[in-house]
Enzyme design. Structure first.
Site, PDB file in Angstrom:
ATOM      1  N   ASP A 142       0.826  -1.207   0.000  1.00  0.00           N
ATOM      2  CA  ASP A 142       0.000   0.000   0.000  1.00  0.00           C
ATOM      3  C   ASP A 142       0.861   1.257   0.000  1.00  0.00           C
ATOM      4  OD1 ASP A 142      -2.740   1.316   0.590  1.00  0.00           O
ATOM      5  OD2 ASP A 142      -1.422   2.146   2.123  1.00  0.00           O
ATOM      6  N   GLU A 148       0.742  -1.095  -5.097  1.00  0.00           N
ATOM      7  CA  GLU A 148      -0.391  -0.171  -5.170  1.00  0.00           C
ATOM      8  C   GLU A 148       0.186   1.206  -5.445  1.00  0.00           C
ATOM      9  OE1 GLU A 148      -3.406   2.768  -3.779  1.00  0.00           O
ATOM     10  OE2 GLU A 148      -1.717   2.254  -2.509  1.00  0.00           O
TER      11      GLU A 148
HETATM   12  C1  GLC Z   1      -4.028   3.486  -0.498  1.00  0.00           C
HETATM   13  C2  GLC Z   1      -5.378   2.925  -0.124  1.00  0.00           C
HETATM   14  C3  GLC Z   1      -6.243   4.026   0.384  1.00  0.00           C
HETATM   15  C4  GLC Z   1      -5.566   4.689   1.566  1.00  0.00           C
HETATM   16  C5  GLC Z   1      -4.134   5.106   1.237  1.00  0.00           C
HETATM   17  C6  GLC Z   1      -3.350   5.438   2.478  1.00  0.00           C
HETATM   18  O1  GLC Z   1      -4.116   4.377  -1.537  1.00  0.00           O
HETATM   19  O2  GLC Z   1      -5.951   2.272  -1.210  1.00  0.00           O
HETATM   20  O3  GLC Z   1      -7.515   3.550   0.748  1.00  0.00           O
HETATM   21  O4  GLC Z   1      -6.304   5.807   1.947  1.00  0.00           O
HETATM   22  O5  GLC Z   1      -3.421   4.072   0.598  1.00  0.00           O
HETATM   23  O6  GLC Z   1      -2.963   4.292   3.175  1.00  0.00           O
END
Ligand code: GLC
Length: 653
Positions: A284, A326
């Protein structure tokens, strides 16, 4: 024996304790072989990031790796061997992911274990459970503010439940994915608590500044992720007596990856989670993990060397584990997460194809695929061993990542088109079928992102409310066409929980005070098992009675998944190539697979579209099979017609 006795590698431990002194010879052999294979990747990653500290760190990393290997349960060691024999497991057309919050899907982890038949019925082979590690109390950004990476959120169960779930899933041929938040921890995480208590070791895990001098310099080039509820990138903390870097919310403290201790901590967490049976870690907010003054502090080269080192270490200890990046960033930056140059294929195995998702919604609103085609045609090719994750909706908002250049190339003004998309999907544009909400409107940049469930954005909510059966039929066709692209593009399709039964915006999303400020909860509904029961009953009755919209969606998605799984052309090592030169309402994709070429035709128009099939003939011959209807088509005709929002998968016979 010392690891450096292994002659096949230059990447051996420098003088130091043997991390695997008294272990089982078979395990020892695996360690040596994998070290020979991945040691150089590990060393290189560490060297680029940590310079002269890399040698010591290498030694520490091997200690962790060896310890994790020894602790790895026997069934997972077997899984490692099986994965090593199937390095393309993520690319298989049979891969279909389901993404769900454990509580919203089934109450808790035990509930998830009791609902696995539903996943089987969809043909799901991979389950991504949204953040379930112990979050801070209250608002935790949907679980992305983690207090303890080794404990499960108490109301969901325990780490033993995760391991038990993993075993159940594995027995059904389903792999398990969890989130690992790399960029930040909760303010309540032990590291942050100890930093506030004055322990220098832990203050050094974060980026802390005594006054505004440094933060102000950094802010000059930093964007804001949550301009509405968390403006700026630094937060003053009285107890810490300093400004701490907080890219996201004030309670999410960015860790400092330039500190090797942080690297070691995260590596241990990764190996710990792998040993619970986790198959994929969703990294993430990975784009934000390295900071460089004068930049937007995203996508810095060090990010990729860090990933390379983490992955190499994980490949030695737990080769069954894969990484998913991500990174919701532009194409040129995104491709780096799958590896370019010397990191080619050495970083994450998979990454979100955000552009595809954004462009699908854009084409749908515009009834025009020109921009989609332009953006995707310019997309850099990914390393052939890596895989996209394709998706139409996820738990986050949709940000209109359309560049000014791409827009200009098709005669659009980028700013105006992005504004159009926000208006269209918030439903304010005249004639719009969508029902979404504006998320994080930023007056400084004009950005207005969109929240909303797939079904509501695709027009089903409005159609049902209006009792308009023609609009309803079109909405169902839109939903299925979007899923067809997602399943046909190549990569791991992510089926987002509830979309299989067209769940709409959750009218009660703001009832929980911890959610009320964040309208992304509108598209994070609870699974409606009652509705599913009704729909299954409807489908079981057969086709005599007209099916509800939800039943048509469920049947359609199951059908797509089943066809996909038996279509070798959808192996993700093959790229989908955009073919232009036809009606601008259609999207034509070509996949050249050794088993025969495939052409996919999708319509983004609510009316039938007729075209000369010459270009299709050139790809799949004059008499191709259309897989979604199991029919043979004659393309030796002047014209074929694609139905409203139609999806056709042709293969050469
Ligand atoms: C990623 C997640 C999102 C979150 C962010 C901070 O983008 O998908 O939901 O707010 O990380 O952790």
């Amino acid at each position: 024996m010392r690891t450096s006795d292994h002659s096949a590698t230059s990447a051996t431990t420098p003088a130091g304790a043997d991390p695997l002194r008294d272990v089982d010879p078979a395990l020892r052999r695996s360690f040596d072989l994998r070290l020979a294979r991945y040691g150089d990747d590990l060393r290189r990653g560490l060297q680029v990031v940590y310079g002269e500290r890399a040698d010591d760190l290498f030694e520490r990393v091997l200690q962790s790796v060896a310890a994790a290997m020894e602790q790895r349960p026997e069934d997972l060691r077997e899984r490692d061997e099986a994965r090593l024999l199937r390095p393309d497991w993520l690319q298989d057309p049979g891969m279909l992911a389901y993404v769900a919050y454990a509580d919203r899907f089934a109450g808790d982890l035990a509930g998830v274990r009791s609902h696995l038949d539903h996943l089987d019925s969809l043909g799901v082979t991979h389950l991504h459970l949204m953040p379930l590690l112990d979050p801070r109390p209250g608002d935790s950004d949907g679980g992305y503010a983690v207090r303890d990476y080794r404990t499960v959120r108490a109301d969901l169960g325990t780490m033993d439940d995760v391991a038990a779930l993993a075993r159940d899933l594995h027995a059904r041929g389903i792999s398990l994915e969890l989130d690992l938040v790399l960029n930040h921890v909760a303010r309540e995480h032990e590291w942050a608590v100890r930093a506030r208590a004055g322990e220098q070791r832990y203050r050094d895990y974060f980026r802390v500044y005594p006054d505004r001098t440094e933060p102000d310099r950094w802010e000059e080039s930093l964007p804001e992720v949550f301009p509405d509820f968390a403006p700026g990138n630094f937060t003053w903390d009285d107890e810490l007596d300093g400004w701490v870097w907080t890219t996201f919310n004030a309670f999410q403290w960015d860790v400092d990856w330039s500190n090797p201790d942080v690297f070691c901590e995260y590596l241990d967490i990764i190996l710990f989670l792998a040993n619970q049976g986790v198959d994929v870690l969703r990294l993430d907010a990975i784009a934000f993990t390295w900071k460089r003054l004068g930049t937007d502090c995203q996508n810095q080269p060090e990010v990729h060397y860090l990933t390379r080192a983490l992955r190499a270490a994980a490949r030695i200890a737990a080769p069954a584990l894969a990484f998913k990046a991500e990174a919701i960033v532009g194409p040129q930056d995104l491709i780096e997460y799958l590896g370019t140059g010397e990191n080619w294929g050495l970083v994450s195995e998979t990454a979100y194809h955000n552009s595809l998702m954004v462009q699908l919604w854009s084409a749908l609103a515009a009834r025009d695929t020109s921009l989609l085609a332009t953006a995707l045609a310019a997309f850099p090719a990914k390393p052939s061993r890596t895989t996209w994750c394709t998706y139409v909706r996820c738990h986050d908002d949709i940000g209109w990542a359309v560049t000014d250049d791409d827009a200009a190339a098709v005669g659009l003004n980028g700013f105006a088109h992005r504004a159009f998309l926000s208006d269209f999907y918030s439903g304010s544009f005249p004639g719009s079928f969508a029902r979404g909400l504006v998320f994080q409107h930023n007056p400084a940049t004009g950005d207005a992102r969109i929240s909303g469930s797939l079904a509501s954005l695709a027009g089903l909510e409005r159609a049902l409310e209006d009792g308009d059966s023609a609009a309803e039929a079109l909405a169902v066709r839109r939903i299925l066409m979007l899923h067809a692209v997602m399943m046909g593009f190549g990569g791991v399709p992510l089926l987002y929980m509830g979309d299989e039964i067209a769940l709409m915006n959750d009218p009660e999303w703001a009832d929980d005070p911890a959610h009320a400020g964040d309208n992304r909860w509108v598209h994070r509904p609870r699974m409606d098992w009652e509705a599913l029961g009704r729909i299954e009953a409807e489908l079981a009755k057969g086709e005599e009675t007209p099916l509800s919209a939800q039943a048509r969606v469920l049947a359609g998605i199951r059908h797509l998944a089943a066809v996909r799984a038996r279509t070798p052309q959808l192996h993700a090592s093959v790229e989908s190539v955009i073919v232009g030169g036809h009606d601008h309402r259609l999207l034509l994709l070509r996949r050249d697979h050794p088993r025969g070429s495939m052409a996919q035709l999708y319509s983004f128009a609510p009316e039938p579209v007729s075209i000369d099939p010459g270009v299709l003939r050139g790809i799949v011959g004059a008499q191709p099979a259309e897989l979604l209807t199991s029919t043979v088509w004659d393309l030796e005709v002047p014209e074929i017609t694609v139905s409203p929002y139609g999806a056709l998968w042709f293969v050469h016979r």
